[in-house]
Design a protein around this motif. Structure first.
Motif, short mmCIF file in Angstrom:
data_model
loop_
_atom_site.label_atom_id
_atom_site.label_comp_id
_atom_site.label_asym_id
_atom_site.label_seq_id
_atom_site.Cartn_x
_atom_site.Cartn_y
_atom_site.Cartn_z
N GLU A 343 0.99 -1.30 -0.03
CA GLU A 343 0.12 0.01 -0.02
C GLU A 343 0.83 1.16 -0.18
OE1 GLU A 343 -3.55 1.93 2.85
OE2 GLU A 343 -2.74 -0.21 3.04
N SER A 344 1.99 1.34 0.52
CA SER A 344 3.04 2.37 0.61
C SER A 344 3.34 3.04 -0.62
CB SER A 344 4.07 2.27 1.50
OG SER A 344 4.84 0.82 1.18
N TYR A 345 3.34 2.09 -1.71
CA TYR A 345 3.70 2.22 -3.12
C TYR A 345 2.86 3.18 -3.91
CZ TYR A 345 7.93 -0.70 -2.44
OH TYR A 345 8.82 -1.34 -1.90
N ASP A 346 3.32 4.26 -4.65
CA ASP A 346 2.55 4.91 -5.58
C ASP A 346 3.29 4.76 -7.08
OD1 ASP A 346 1.45 6.93 -7.43
OD2 ASP A 346 1.16 8.32 -5.63
N THR A 347 2.57 3.71 -7.71
CA THR A 347 3.27 3.44 -9.05
C THR A 347 3.06 4.51 -10.18
OG1 THR A 347 1.05 2.87 -9.92
CG2 THR A 347 2.42 1.15 -8.88
N THR A 348 2.45 5.47 -9.96
CA THR A 348 2.31 6.88 -10.86
C THR A 348 3.55 7.66 -10.64
OG1 THR A 348 0.06 7.02 -11.06
CG2 THR A 348 1.30 8.87 -11.61
N ALA A 349 3.78 7.88 -9.33
CA ALA A 349 5.09 8.53 -8.78
C ALA A 349 6.21 7.90 -9.05
CB ALA A 349 4.86 8.96 -7.32
N LEU A 350 6.18 6.56 -8.86
CA LEU A 350 7.52 5.75 -9.19
C LEU A 350 7.97 5.61 -10.67
CD1 LEU A 350 6.85 2.82 -6.60
CD2 LEU A 350 8.93 4.53 -6.66
N LEU A 351 7.17 5.87 -11.31
CA LEU A 351 7.34 5.66 -12.93
C LEU A 351 8.74 6.37 -13.52
CD1 LEU A 351 6.44 4.21 -15.45
CD2 LEU A 351 4.75 5.80 -16.01
N PRO A 352 8.84 7.74 -13.12
CA PRO A 352 9.75 8.42 -13.93
C PRO A 352 11.10 7.72 -13.09
CG PRO A 352 8.20 10.07 -13.04
CD PRO A 352 7.80 8.45 -12.79
N GLN A 353 11.15 7.34 -12.02
CA GLN A 353 12.20 6.69 -11.50
C GLN A 353 12.74 5.22 -12.11
OE1 GLN A 353 12.60 6.43 -7.09
NE2 GLN A 353 12.69 4.28 -7.21
N VAL A 354 11.63 4.49 -12.41
CA VAL A 354 11.62 3.30 -13.26
C VAL A 354 12.35 3.42 -14.59
CG1 VAL A 354 10.43 1.34 -13.97
CG2 VAL A 354 9.99 2.11 -11.62
N VAL A 355 11.39 4.25 -15.15
CA VAL A 355 11.91 4.88 -16.66
C VAL A 355 13.44 4.97 -16.78
CG1 VAL A 355 11.58 6.15 -18.63
CG2 VAL A 355 9.86 5.33 -17.25
N ARG A 356 14.01 5.44 -15.90
CA ARG A 356 15.55 5.94 -15.88
C ARG A 356 16.32 4.68 -16.06
NH1 ARG A 356 14.14 10.12 -12.53
NH2 ARG A 356 14.47 9.10 -10.50
N HIS A 357 15.76 3.32 -15.52
CA HIS A 357 16.26 2.08 -15.74
C HIS A 357 16.07 1.37 -16.80
CE1 HIS A 357 18.06 1.69 -11.51
NE2 HIS A 357 17.13 2.70 -11.40
N ASP A 358 15.55 2.14 -18.08
CA ASP A 358 15.05 1.92 -19.49
C ASP A 358 13.99 0.63 -19.28
OD1 ASP A 358 16.40 3.60 -20.88
OD2 ASP A 358 18.27 2.36 -20.61
N VAL A 359 12.94 0.75 -18.56
CA VAL A 359 11.83 -0.21 -18.40
C VAL A 359 10.72 0.75 -18.32
CG1 VAL A 359 12.23 -0.72 -16.28
CG2 VAL A 359 11.08 -2.49 -17.91
N ALA A 360 9.35 0.30 -18.57
CA ALA A 360 8.35 0.98 -18.35
C ALA A 360 7.09 -0.01 -18.21
CB ALA A 360 7.98 1.90 -19.56
N TYR A 361 6.21 0.45 -17.43
CA TYR A 361 4.72 -0.01 -17.12
C TYR A 361 3.78 0.93 -17.27
CZ TYR A 361 5.55 1.79 -12.36
OH TYR A 361 5.95 2.83 -11.32
N VAL A 362 2.54 0.45 -16.93
CA VAL A 362 1.33 1.73 -16.93
C VAL A 362 0.95 1.65 -15.64
CG1 VAL A 362 -0.78 2.27 -17.86
CG2 VAL A 362 0.63 1.12 -19.32
N PRO A 363 0.92 2.85 -14.80
CA PRO A 363 0.32 3.01 -13.56
C PRO A 363 -1.07 2.50 -13.52
CG PRO A 363 1.65 4.78 -14.07
CD PRO A 363 1.41 4.07 -15.19
N GLY A 364 -1.59 1.91 -12.56
CA GLY A 364 -3.08 1.50 -12.41
C GLY A 364 -3.99 2.52 -12.45
N ALA A 365 -3.69 3.75 -11.87
CA ALA A 365 -4.58 4.65 -11.36
C ALA A 365 -5.65 5.11 -12.35
CB ALA A 365 -4.03 5.89 -10.60
#
Length: 402
Positions: A343-365
Motif C-alpha cells: 500500500e505504501s507504493y504509488d506507481t504513478t510517482a515511481l514511474l519516472p524513476q523506473v523509466v530511468r532504468h530503461d523499462v516501463a509499465y502503466v500505472p493503475g490509477a
C-alpha cells in the motif's frame, strides 16, 4: 508628398471555445508513456501492442494481391456502411461455430472495435446519462463515455470480476443506460468472468432493463482452461447485448478492422452514426481480411503458443522483481498482467524513476472510474521475448528499489 499611414489592424475577435467535454477528458496515459519510452533501448511493458514479428505478413500480403488482381474496381470503390458481405458472412460463420448463432445481417463492420464503442456511445447515450463500468476499466472506454458526457459509475468486484449483486443494486439505484464489460482476459486486469457470473449479469439485464456492451478483443488468445461462452449467448441477454470484436489482436491492428453484433435497433442507429463518421470502413481492407479468415485459426494457434511462453516467463520473474508483499494473478489468456504492490507504493510517482532504468509499465490509477488504487500497475507480456522479459523484470526490480 503626403504619406498616408496604414490604418492599424483591429485586434482579432476571440474564437468560440472548444466543446466543454473536450476539457473534461484527458489524453491516454498509455499513449503518453509510449511517446516518452520510444527509445529502442527501453523494454516497454506499457503498451498493448501485439508482437509484430508474429504478424502473418505473407498471408496478408497475398490476400491484398489477390484482391487487386481479381476485384480491383470493387476494392477501390465506396462500399456499404454495414460492411462487405464476404467479411460479414465469414464472421457470422465463425461466431455461430463458437456457440452464438449469428447472421451476416446481425453485424456491422467498424474501423477497429474502438469505433464500435464510439458509435454505441453516440447511438445510446445522452449527456448526463449514467454508464456502469468495471473497476478498474479499459481506459479508452472511459474516454469514450467521458466525451459523450456520460456519468460513469464503477461496479465493485473481486479477483473474478464484477459482482452481479452489486451490479443489480447499482442498476436499480442509478438507472443506467448500459453496463460496459470486458469479461474475457480483461484490460487491464487479465481476469475472466466465470460462467455463473455471466449468467447472473444476463439475468440482471433482463430483470432491470439495461444494455450490456460486451467487448471481446482478446477472447481467442486463451492459453489455459476452457472457453467461457459470451454473455450474449446467455438467456435474458439475447435482445440487449451488443458484442464488440476485433482483428487487431489476432490479425493486425494496422488493418483497423472490428465489428459489432447487435439487435436491430442499436445496430441501425450505429450504422447511421457511422455514415456521419466515415461512411464505411476501407473496402480493400475488408476484402483482404475476408480472404484471411480461412487460415486465421491456424495463425492464432501459432500466436497463442508464443504468447503462452511469454506469459509464463513474466510470471516466473515477478517474485524477484516486485517488492515483498506484492500480489498478482495468473491470467488464462490475453495480453496483460495486473499487479498490486504494498500500500505504501504509488506507481504513478515511481514511474519516472523506473523509466530511468530503461523499462516501463502503466500505472493503475488511470483505469479507475472512482477512487483509484495507486499501488497497482499493468504489464503487457506479449511484445517482448522471454529473454527480454527476464531483463525487463530485472530492470523493473532495480527501478522500484530506487
Amino acid at each position: 508628398m503626403t504619406v498616408i499611414e496604414p490604418a492599424p489592424r483591429p485586434a482579432p475577435a476571440a474564437l468560440p471555445p472548444l466543446a466543454a467535454r473536450t476539457g473534461c477528458v484527458g489524453g491516454s496515459p498509455v499513449r503518453d508513456i509510449l511517446a516518452v519510452t520510444a527509445r529502442p533501448e527501453v523494454i516497454n511493458f506499457a503498451g498493448g501492442l501485439p508482437a509484430p514479428e508474429l504478424f502473418d505478413r505473407e498471408g496478408i500480403a497475398a490476400a491484398f494481391r489477390d484482391v487487386f488482381a481479381e476485384t480491383p474496381a470493387r476494392a477501390l470503390q465506396y462500399s456499404t456502411t454495414e460492411g462487405e458481405p464476404a467479411l460479414r458472412t465469414g464472421l457470422a460463420a465463425r461466431m455461430s461455430a463458437r456457440g452464438l448463432a449469428t447472421d451476416a445481417d446481425d453485424l456491422l463492420i467498424t474501423t477497429g472495435s474502438q469505433q464500435g464503442l464510439s458509435l454505441l456511445a453516440t447511438a445510446l447515450l445522452e449527456p448526463g446519462d449514467t454508464v456502469l463500468v468495471e473497476d478498474p476499466c479499459y481506459l479508452a472506454a472511459l474516454q469514450v463515455f467521458g466525451l459523450a458526457g456520460a456519468r460513469v459509475v464503477a461496479v465493485p468486484g473481486d479477483r473474478d470480476g464484477v459482482d452481479p449483486h452489486a451490479l443489480e443494486e447499482l442498476v436499480a439505484r442509478e438507472r443506467p443506460k448500459l453496463f460496459y464489460t470486458v469479461p474475457t482476459f480483461q484490460n487491464p486486469t487479465g481476469r475472466t468472468l466465470p460462467a455463473d457470473r455471466r449468467a447472473a449479469v444476463a439475468r440482471v439485464a433482463a430483470r432491470r432493463g439495461v444494455w450490456i456492451v460486451e467487448d471481446d478483443p482478446y477472447g481467442e488468445l486463451r492459453y489455459d482452461g476452457e472457453r467461457v461462452p459470451w454473455i450474449a449467448s446467455y438467456p435474458g441477454a439475447e435482445d440487449r447485448t451488443v458484442l464488440l470484436g476485433s482483428f487487431s489482436k489476432v490479425m493486425a491492428p494496422g488493418m483497423r478492422l472490428g465489428w459489432l453484433r447487435a439487435p436491430a435497433a442499436p445496430r441501425r442507429a450505429c450504422a447511421v452514426a457511422k455514415q456521419a463518421a466515415d461512411l464505411h470502413t476501407p473496402t480493400v481492407n475488408q476484402l483482404a481480411a475476408a480472404r484471411c479468415l480461412g487460415g486465421l485459426d491456424a495463425h492464432v494457434a501459432r500466436v497463442r503458443d508464443v504468447y503462452r511462453a511469454r506469459r509464463d516467463a513474466m510470471l516466473a520473474g515477478l517474485s524477484g522483481a516486485l517488492p515483498e508483499g506484492s500480489t498478482w494473478d495468473r491470467p488464462e489468456g490475453g495480453m496483460f498482467l495486473w499487479a498490486r504492490l504494498p500500500e505504501s507504493y504509488d506507481t504513478t510517482a515511481l514511474l519516472p524513476q523506473v523509466v530511468r532504468h530503461d523499462v516501463a509499465y502503466v500505472p493503475g490509477a488511470p483505469f479507475y472510474a472512482g477512487e483509484p488504487d495507486r499501488s497497482t500497475l499493468r504489464l503487457c507480456f506479449v511484445t517482448q521475448t522471454p529473454r527480454e522479459i527476464e531483463e525487463g523484470l530485472r530492470r523493473l526490480g532495480e527501478g522500484l528499489r530506487g
